[in-house]
Write a protein that holds these residues in place. Structure first.
Motif, PDB file in Angstrom:
ATOM      1  N   VAL A  64      14.155  48.511   0.116  1.00 39.30           N
ATOM      2  CA  VAL A  64      13.336  47.781  -0.936  1.00 39.30           C
ATOM      3  C   VAL A  64      13.454  46.340  -1.198  1.00 39.30           C
ATOM      4  CG1 VAL A  64      12.530  48.113  -3.379  1.00 39.30           C
ATOM      5  CG2 VAL A  64      13.060  50.163  -2.039  1.00 39.30           C
ATOM      6  N   MET A  65      14.523  46.157  -1.408  1.00 39.34           N
ATOM      7  CA  MET A  65      15.145  44.714  -1.659  1.00 39.34           C
ATOM      8  C   MET A  65      14.970  43.896  -0.377  1.00 39.34           C
ATOM      9  SD  MET A  65      18.437  44.947  -4.393  1.00 39.34           S
ATOM     10  CE  MET A  65      18.459  43.325  -4.804  1.00 39.34           C
ATOM     11  N   PHE A  66      15.496  44.579   0.528  1.00 37.68           N
ATOM     12  CA  PHE A  66      15.165  43.659   2.051  1.00 37.68           C
ATOM     13  C   PHE A  66      13.924  43.323   2.372  1.00 37.68           C
ATOM     14  CE2 PHE A  66      14.198  43.882   6.387  1.00 37.68           C
ATOM     15  CZ  PHE A  66      14.909  42.769   6.986  1.00 37.68           C
ATOM     16  N   PRO A  67      12.623  44.298   2.290  1.00 41.22           N
ATOM     17  CA  PRO A  67      11.467  43.796   2.596  1.00 41.22           C
ATOM     18  C   PRO A  67      10.789  42.751   1.417  1.00 41.22           C
ATOM     19  CG  PRO A  67      11.692  46.329   1.864  1.00 41.22           C
ATOM     20  CD  PRO A  67      12.907  45.706   2.182  1.00 41.22           C
ATOM     21  N   ILE A  68      11.152  43.220   0.265  1.00 38.76           N
ATOM     22  CA  ILE A  68      10.891  41.991  -0.836  1.00 38.76           C
ATOM     23  C   ILE A  68      11.337  40.697  -0.603  1.00 38.76           C
ATOM     24  CG2 ILE A  68      10.838  41.198  -3.309  1.00 38.76           C
ATOM     25  CD1 ILE A  68      10.715  44.438  -3.762  1.00 38.76           C
ATOM     26  N   HIS A  69      12.549  40.701   0.126  1.00 36.69           N
ATOM     27  CA  HIS A  69      13.219  39.360   0.343  1.00 36.69           C
ATOM     28  C   HIS A  69      12.722  38.656   1.499  1.00 36.69           C
ATOM     29  CE1 HIS A  69      16.671  36.690   1.537  1.00 36.69           C
ATOM     30  NE2 HIS A  69      16.364  36.150   0.283  1.00 36.69           N
ATOM     31  N   ALA A  70      12.335  39.616   2.556  1.00 37.54           N
ATOM     32  CA  ALA A  70      12.230  38.950   3.690  1.00 37.54           C
ATOM     33  C   ALA A  70      10.663  38.660   3.828  1.00 37.54           C
ATOM     34  CB  ALA A  70      12.329  40.001   4.876  1.00 37.54           C
ATOM     35  N   TYR A  71       9.928  39.558   3.360  1.00 31.79           N
ATOM     36  CA  TYR A  71       8.130  39.438   3.457  1.00 31.79           C
ATOM     37  C   TYR A  71       7.552  39.211   2.128  1.00 31.79           C
ATOM     38  CZ  TYR A  71       9.775  42.157   7.725  1.00 31.79           C
ATOM     39  OH  TYR A  71      10.374  42.346   8.967  1.00 31.79           O
ATOM     40  N   GLY A  72       8.184  39.229   0.913  1.00 30.43           N
ATOM     41  CA  GLY A  72       7.685  39.089  -0.180  1.00 30.43           C
ATOM     42  C   GLY A  72       7.159  37.595  -0.664  1.00 30.43           C
ATOM     43  N   SER A  73       6.485  37.350  -1.552  1.00 30.30           N
ATOM     44  CA  SER A  73       6.179  35.958  -2.181  1.00 30.30           C
ATOM     45  C   SER A  73       7.253  35.517  -3.088  1.00 30.30           C
ATOM     46  CB  SER A  73       4.714  36.245  -2.810  1.00 30.30           C
ATOM     47  OG  SER A  73       4.816  37.007  -3.994  1.00 30.30           O
ATOM     48  N   ASP A  74       7.244  34.468  -3.514  1.00 32.20           N
ATOM     49  CA  ASP A  74       8.284  33.912  -4.668  1.00 32.20           C
ATOM     50  C   ASP A  74       8.263  34.530  -5.783  1.00 32.20           C
ATOM     51  OD1 ASP A  74       9.120  32.096  -2.579  1.00 32.20           O
ATOM     52  OD2 ASP A  74       8.009  30.431  -3.361  1.00 32.20           O
ATOM     53  N   GLU A  75       6.912  34.972  -6.033  1.00 30.47           N
ATOM     54  CA  GLU A  75       6.542  35.748  -7.511  1.00 30.47           C
ATOM     55  C   GLU A  75       7.320  36.936  -7.209  1.00 30.47           C
ATOM     56  OE1 GLU A  75       4.300  34.077  -5.768  1.00 30.47           O
ATOM     57  OE2 GLU A  75       4.221  32.152  -7.068  1.00 30.47           O
ATOM     58  N   GLN A  76       6.908  37.669  -6.319  1.00 31.68           N
ATOM     59  CA  GLN A  76       7.581  38.981  -5.997  1.00 31.68           C
ATOM     60  C   GLN A  76       8.833  39.208  -6.104  1.00 31.68           C
ATOM     61  OE1 GLN A  76       5.493  40.042  -2.134  1.00 31.68           O
ATOM     62  NE2 GLN A  76       3.662  40.594  -3.357  1.00 31.68           N
ATOM     63  N   LYS A  77       9.737  38.014  -5.239  1.00 26.95           N
ATOM     64  CA  LYS A  77      11.118  37.918  -5.281  1.00 26.95           C
ATOM     65  C   LYS A  77      11.637  37.592  -6.695  1.00 26.95           C
ATOM     66  CE  LYS A  77      10.761  35.869  -0.782  1.00 26.95           C
ATOM     67  NZ  LYS A  77      10.945  34.830  -0.048  1.00 26.95           N
ATOM     68  N   ASP A  78      11.096  36.817  -7.363  1.00 25.35           N
ATOM     69  CA  ASP A  78      11.480  36.576  -8.560  1.00 25.35           C
ATOM     70  C   ASP A  78      11.320  37.500  -9.715  1.00 25.35           C
ATOM     71  OD1 ASP A  78      12.243  33.880  -7.963  1.00 25.35           O
ATOM     72  OD2 ASP A  78      10.522  33.098  -8.553  1.00 25.35           O
ATOM     73  N   ARG A  79      10.424  38.188  -9.653  1.00 22.25           N
ATOM     74  CA  ARG A  79      10.375  39.368 -10.363  1.00 22.25           C
ATOM     75  C   ARG A  79      11.065  40.647 -10.109  1.00 22.25           C
ATOM     76  NH1 ARG A  79       4.859  43.255 -11.644  1.00 22.25           N
ATOM     77  NH2 ARG A  79       6.007  44.717 -12.913  1.00 22.25           N
ATOM     78  N   TRP A  80      10.992  41.052  -8.994  1.00 20.86           N
ATOM     79  CA  TRP A  80      12.034  42.465  -8.682  1.00 20.86           C
ATOM     80  C   TRP A  80      13.352  42.199  -8.153  1.00 20.86           C
ATOM     81  CZ3 TRP A  80       9.719  46.376 -10.567  1.00 20.86           C
ATOM     82  CH2 TRP A  80       8.414  46.488 -10.573  1.00 20.86           C
ATOM     83  N   LEU A  81      13.775  41.139  -7.546  1.00 21.60           N
ATOM     84  CA  LEU A  81      15.119  41.135  -6.848  1.00 21.60           C
ATOM     85  C   LEU A  81      15.940  40.986  -7.797  1.00 21.60           C
ATOM     86  CD1 LEU A  81      14.471  39.166  -3.483  1.00 21.60           C
ATOM     87  CD2 LEU A  81      14.762  41.433  -3.794  1.00 21.60           C
ATOM     88  N   PRO A  82      16.154  40.215  -9.081  1.00 22.98           N
ATOM     89  CA  PRO A  82      17.162  40.316 -10.065  1.00 22.98           C
ATOM     90  C   PRO A  82      17.402  41.578 -10.724  1.00 22.98           C
ATOM     91  CG  PRO A  82      16.071  38.019  -9.901  1.00 22.98           C
ATOM     92  CD  PRO A  82      15.124  39.056  -9.238  1.00 22.98           C
ATOM     93  N   ALA A  83      16.016  42.047 -11.042  1.00 20.49           N
ATOM     94  CA  ALA A  83      15.942  43.323 -11.787  1.00 20.49           C
ATOM     95  C   ALA A  83      16.666  44.442 -11.108  1.00 20.49           C
ATOM     96  CB  ALA A  83      14.608  43.632 -12.246  1.00 20.49           C
ATOM     97  N   MET A  84      16.343  44.465  -9.681  1.00 18.87           N
ATOM     98  CA  MET A  84      16.932  45.581  -8.791  1.00 18.87           C
ATOM     99  C   MET A  84      18.417  45.357  -8.638  1.00 18.87           C
ATOM    100  SD  MET A  84      13.725  46.129  -6.315  1.00 18.87           S
ATOM    101  CE  MET A  84      12.579  47.268  -6.761  1.00 18.87           C
ATOM    102  N   ALA A  85      18.752  44.071  -8.483  1.00 17.51           N
ATOM    103  CA  ALA A  85      20.406  44.094  -8.405  1.00 17.51           C
ATOM    104  C   ALA A  85      21.108  44.364  -9.442  1.00 17.51           C
ATOM    105  CB  ALA A  85      20.541  42.426  -8.210  1.00 17.51           C
ATOM    106  N   ARG A  86      20.438  44.208 -10.558  1.00 17.73           N
ATOM    107  CA  ARG A  86      21.199  44.613 -12.017  1.00 17.73           C
ATOM    108  C   ARG A  86      20.810  46.158 -12.186  1.00 17.73           C
ATOM    109  NH1 ARG A  86      18.732  39.420 -13.973  1.00 17.73           N
ATOM    110  NH2 ARG A  86      17.104  40.642 -14.734  1.00 17.73           N
ATOM    111  N   GLY A  87      20.103  46.764 -11.498  1.00 18.36           N
ATOM    112  CA  GLY A  87      20.004  48.235 -11.411  1.00 18.36           C
ATOM    113  C   GLY A  87      19.042  48.577 -12.720  1.00 18.36           C
TER     114      GLY A  87
END
Ligand code: TGC
Ligand code: FAD
Length: 390
Positions: free
Chosen positions: A106-129
């Protein structure tokens, strides 16, 4: 000078090949698994439930998306990710699965293929669980051949409309967001489907005899309208989902070593305590051969995983190399778990001891992320140049 006593779970002292940082990651996660995970897992497995109380602690340790730089992620190397998987799976494959899916699928494809908005929205929230993700690729009619997926998405103005179904999806019923792969006129695309989008539903798969401490479900898409902003812009082919599998399979090749170590440890303790025909059964030749064979397979798996990790960290890893390690290490771990179960005799079928739980879990682990046959055929293609699929 007497011979140095070797660690029975690390006969080639693979630990000495780790950097200080890697050894620290291993020890930190190892302590967490001993103190917090192992005491919970037997009951979680029996109750057929994932221990959600661990999610915050796993996040606090930086274990979600640990290979990503930035976005509140730990930015660790590939070997460290492998060691994390190994230690977690020493506790239970269900917890390693949770971390594999969140990190690699989930985080890998968002990071590798996602837009900046998608990364900002999902990656920190997912990192924090705070947000949980899942990965929908497999469909009911045949997971080994994802190129034959029926789930499709059609453009409608600025939106996409998804129809279809996915099966056997880890965390689907508890996920806030699903990375879902669907066929489109422009190739296979990844969509971030949110749990409350109209037309999207999940159903938990009950009564599993394997990975019981993990939530698995089906996903249904009935004219689910997804805005363009939720499509991963960076990939439009099967290579997208398959590249995520390479990441997750890499983690599994390490993870199953932990399950195998837990089983060897139990078999060693039990056979040394168990007195039969006037002596501990571990003192018989037959038993020592079985224990030695487990150690041989674990050592082989450890060396393979470490070499794979070093290749990953040099950016030289190929999908076929990952297939070989996933195949070898899952097969080794499953055979070890089955043998450890037998070494414990009748006690081996009791949840009081770990082998039966690991053995049942490993039946899933050898199947998901590509069955043994799929990985054998990947190597066959590598050797001969001939694609035997289809
Ligand atoms: P093929 O024509 O070989 O490949 C299509 C394109 O993808 C590229 N590719 C890969 N890229 C990165 N990593 C890989 N592992 C890759 N494998 C292939 C390939 O180079 C090609 O690129 P291009 O640019 O030429 O288009 O595809 P195929 O349809 O013949 O399939 C080959 C096969 C059978 C190996 C593949 O379909 C496969 O791996 N099947 C198994 C499916 C699978 O593993 N599913 C897992 C679902 S997720 C899951 O199980 C999660 S469990 C999570 C948990 O709880 O831990
Ligand atoms: P099939 O593809 O139907 O295979 C059936 C048999 O045919 C297997 O023995 C296989 O090896 C064999 N076979 C296949 N191809 C060939 C061939 N060419 N020649 C000879 N034999 C062949 N998927 C996701 O997308 N996301 C998830 O999060 C996820 N989590 C999972 C969690 C669990 C607990 C489990 C059990 C599965 C999960 N999966 C997930 C699905 C998993 O990836 C699939 O089960 C797997 O890929 C196999 O697909 P299948 O079950 O449809 O078996």
């Amino acid at each position: 000078m007497g011979a140095k006593a070797l660690d029975p779970l690390d006969l080639y002292d693979v630990r000495s090949e780790l950097s200080e940082d890697e050894a620290m990651v291993k020890d930190t996660v190892g302590r967490f698994v001993d103190d917090r995970v192992i005491p919970l897992m037997r009951e979680a497995f029996e109750q057929h439930t994932f221990p959600m109380e661990l999610v915050g602690e796993v996040a606090a340790l930086g274990l979600f998306g640990s290979s990503i730089d930035g976005y509140d992620c730990a930015g660790l190397n590939g070997v460290s990710y492998g060691l994390i998987c190994q230690e977690l799976e020493r506790g239970d494959s269900g917890l390693r699965s949770f971390v594999s899916v969140q990190s690699s699928l989930v985080m890998f494809p968002i990071h590798a293929y996602g837009s900046d908005e998608q990364k900002d929205r999902w990656l920190p929230a997912m990192a924090r669980g705070e947000a949980i993700g899942c990965f929908g690729l497999t469909e009911p009619h045949g997971g080994s051949d994802p190129g034959n997926m029926k789930t499709h998405a059609k453009k409608d103005g600025d939106d996409w409309i998804i129809n279809g179904a996915k099966m056997w999806i880890t965390n689907a019923p508890i996920a806030d967001a699903a990375v879902v792969w669907a066929k489109t006129d422009e190739g296979v695309k990844g969509f971030i489907v949110e749990k409350d989008m109209p037309g999207y539903a999940t159903q938990e798969i009950e009564n599993k005899f394997s990975l019981r401490a993990s939530v698995t479900g089906a996903q249904f898409f009935d004219n689910v309208r997804v805005p363009r902003a939720s499509v991963l812009p960076g990939v439009s082919s099967l290579k997208g989902p398959l590249s995520c599998l390479t990441q997750a399979r890499y983690g599994i090749a390490w993870g199953v070593i932990g399950a195998a170590q837990a089983c060897l440890n139990e078999a060693l303790n039990y056979s040394q305590d168990r007195v039969l025909f006037g002596k501990p059964v571990a003192h018989t030749q037959a038993m020592q051969i079985r224990l030695a064979d487990m150690a041989r397979r674990i050592t082989t798996a450890q060396l393979l995983a470490l070499r794979l990790g070093r290749l990953k960290d040099k950016g030289e890893l190929t999908p076929s190399q990952v297939s070989l390690a996933k195949w070898n290490n899952c097969r080794a771990a499953l055979d070890i778990a089955r043998d450890a179960r037998d070494i414990l005799g009748g006690a081996g079928i009791s949840a009081e001891y770990v082998p039966i739980r690991h053995m049942l879990n490993l039946e899933s682990v050898i199947t998901y992320e590509g069955t043994e046959t799929v990985h054998q055929l990947v190597i066959g293609k590598e050797l001969t140049g001939v694609n035997a699929f289809g």
